[in-house]
Write an enzyme that holds these catalytic residues in place. Structure first.
Site, PDB file in Angstrom:
ATOM      1  N   THR A  73      -1.177   7.342  -1.003  1.00 21.58           N
ATOM      2  CA  THR A  73      -2.302   7.369  -1.763  1.00 21.58           C
ATOM      3  C   THR A  73      -2.651   6.399  -1.242  1.00 21.58           C
ATOM      4  O   THR A  73      -4.088   6.380  -1.710  1.00 21.58           O
ATOM      5  CB  THR A  73      -1.719   6.988  -3.361  1.00 21.58           C
ATOM      6  OG1 THR A  73      -1.183   6.067  -3.048  1.00 21.58           O
ATOM      7  CG2 THR A  73      -0.632   8.258  -3.993  1.00 21.58           C
ATOM      8  N   ASP A 111      -2.898 -11.863  11.985  1.00 20.29           N
ATOM      9  CA  ASP A 111      -2.526 -11.784  11.135  1.00 20.29           C
ATOM     10  C   ASP A 111      -1.994 -12.771  10.529  1.00 20.29           C
ATOM     11  O   ASP A 111      -0.783 -14.130  10.925  1.00 20.29           O
ATOM     12  CB  ASP A 111      -1.093 -10.761  10.940  1.00 20.29           C
ATOM     13  CG  ASP A 111      -0.811 -10.790   9.911  1.00 20.29           C
ATOM     14  OD1 ASP A 111      -0.092  -9.691   9.539  1.00 20.29           O
ATOM     15  OD2 ASP A 111      -0.138 -11.604   8.937  1.00 20.29           O
ATOM     16  N   ARG A 166       0.965  -0.621  -0.318  1.00 17.72           N
ATOM     17  CA  ARG A 166      -0.265  -0.352   0.191  1.00 17.72           C
ATOM     18  C   ARG A 166       1.175   1.529  -0.311  1.00 17.72           C
ATOM     19  O   ARG A 166       2.153   1.411   1.201  1.00 17.72           O
ATOM     20  CB  ARG A 166      -0.539  -0.255   1.396  1.00 17.72           C
ATOM     21  CG  ARG A 166      -1.687   1.106   0.942  1.00 17.72           C
ATOM     22  CD  ARG A 166      -2.758   1.234   2.238  1.00 17.72           C
ATOM     23  NE  ARG A 166      -3.593  -0.122   2.099  1.00 17.72           N
ATOM     24  CZ  ARG A 166      -4.546  -0.163   1.776  1.00 17.72           C
ATOM     25  NH1 ARG A 166      -5.242   0.794   1.421  1.00 17.72           N
ATOM     26  NH2 ARG A 166      -6.044  -1.651   0.907  1.00 17.72           N
ATOM     27  N   ASP A 220       1.786 -13.639   8.839  1.00 17.28           N
ATOM     28  CA  ASP A 220       3.255 -13.894  11.036  1.00 17.28           C
ATOM     29  C   ASP A 220       2.269 -15.217  11.579  1.00 17.28           C
ATOM     30  O   ASP A 220       3.424 -15.638  11.404  1.00 17.28           O
ATOM     31  CB  ASP A 220       2.530 -12.609  11.512  1.00 17.28           C
ATOM     32  CG  ASP A 220       3.400 -11.511  11.458  1.00 17.28           C
ATOM     33  OD1 ASP A 220       4.394 -11.547  10.901  1.00 17.28           O
ATOM     34  OD2 ASP A 220       2.774 -10.344  12.066  1.00 17.28           O
TER      35      ASP A 220
HETATM   36  N1  URA Z   1      -4.819 -10.236   7.136  1.00 11.53           N
HETATM   37  C1  URA Z   1      -4.936 -10.622   8.044  1.00 11.53           C
HETATM   38  O1  URA Z   1      -3.649 -11.911   7.270  1.00 11.53           O
HETATM   39  N2  URA Z   1      -5.458 -10.796   8.853  1.00 11.53           N
HETATM   40  C2  URA Z   1      -6.692 -10.176   8.643  1.00 11.53           C
HETATM   41  O2  URA Z   1      -7.865  -9.976  10.038  1.00 11.53           O
HETATM   42  C3  URA Z   1      -6.820  -9.240   7.779  1.00 11.53           C
HETATM   43  C4  URA Z   1      -6.122  -9.233   6.746  1.00 11.53           C
END
Ligand code: URA
Length: 209
Positions: free
Chosen positions: A108, A200, A104, A203
């Site tokens: 912008t 995530d 991202r 992760d």
């Molecule tokens: N990406 C992720 O890994 N988890 C989320 O909850 C949203 C985006």
């Protein structure tokens, strides 16, 4: 929504619970994502065309069906989409694998492609784009557009957990793209994480937290 397929098979739901649990470590998380991708891939490939051929069993000649040889491709969105690749390849080992990566732009806030390598004959392939989490829908929408810009005409999107917002974004931007999802969760939080979600995905897959 007619282009959204929620795969609530008990085996998928059971494994989803495993990956949602914060106590699940990377190894089990990776294995479960792979297995879920395989189970979902089974459904997402349900309409692959077949053709009839003649073979001989030990008993007699017979007409029977094989895949019609339609070319397939899978395209993980980097990096979390990588976790779904092996499960899909277990099912469709002949599929070619493309990759797309986006970030991202901090000013912008628009998604910018930083990597894209697709099969050369992408316009002839049925593609399945992979990303475990469909949150705001911003990167999936852009990734699908970048892939279309390179000539792809047949795209499905497969994710494990989606937010209602993400589904709306993809359905409106790409009404031709079918969305396969294992669960549609409640909402996004202020940090654009899916609630309840699983945290995530990148992760947790790669142990980077
Ligand atoms: N990406 C992720 O890994 N988890 C989320 O909850 C949203 C985006």
């Amino acid at each position: 929504m007619k282009n959204v397929f929620v795969m609530d098979h008990p085996l998928i739901q059971h494994k989803l619970t495993l990956i949602r649990d914060k106590e699940t470590g990377s190894k089990e998380f990776r294995e479960a994502i792979k297995e879920i991708a395989m189970l979902m891939g089974y459904e997402a490939t349900r309409n692959l065309p077949l053709q009839e051929i003649e073979i001989e069993t030990p008993i007699c000649k017979t007409k029977t069906k094989v895949l019609a040889g339609r070319k397939l491709g899978i395209v993980p969105i980097l990096r979390a989409g990588l976790g779904m690749v092996d499960g899909m390849l277990n099912l469709i080992p002949a599929a070619k694998v493309g990759h797309i990566g986006l970030y991202r732009d901090p000013e912008t806030l628009e998604p910018v492609e930083y990597y894209c390598k697709l099969p050369a004959d992408v316009h002839e392939r049925d593609l399945i784009v992979l990303d475990p989490m469909l949150a705001t829908g911003g990167s999936a929408k852009a990734a699908i557009q970048f892939i279309k810009d390179r000539g792809a005409t047949s795209i499905k999107f497969m994710c494990l957990i989606a937010s209602p917002e993400g589904i709306k974004v993809i359905s409106e931007a790409h009404p031709d793209v079918e969305i396969y999802v294992a669960a549609v969760d409640e909402k996004l939080n202020d940090h654009a994480y899916i609630v309840p979600g699983l945290g995530d995905a990148g992760d947790r897959l790669f142990g980077t937290k």
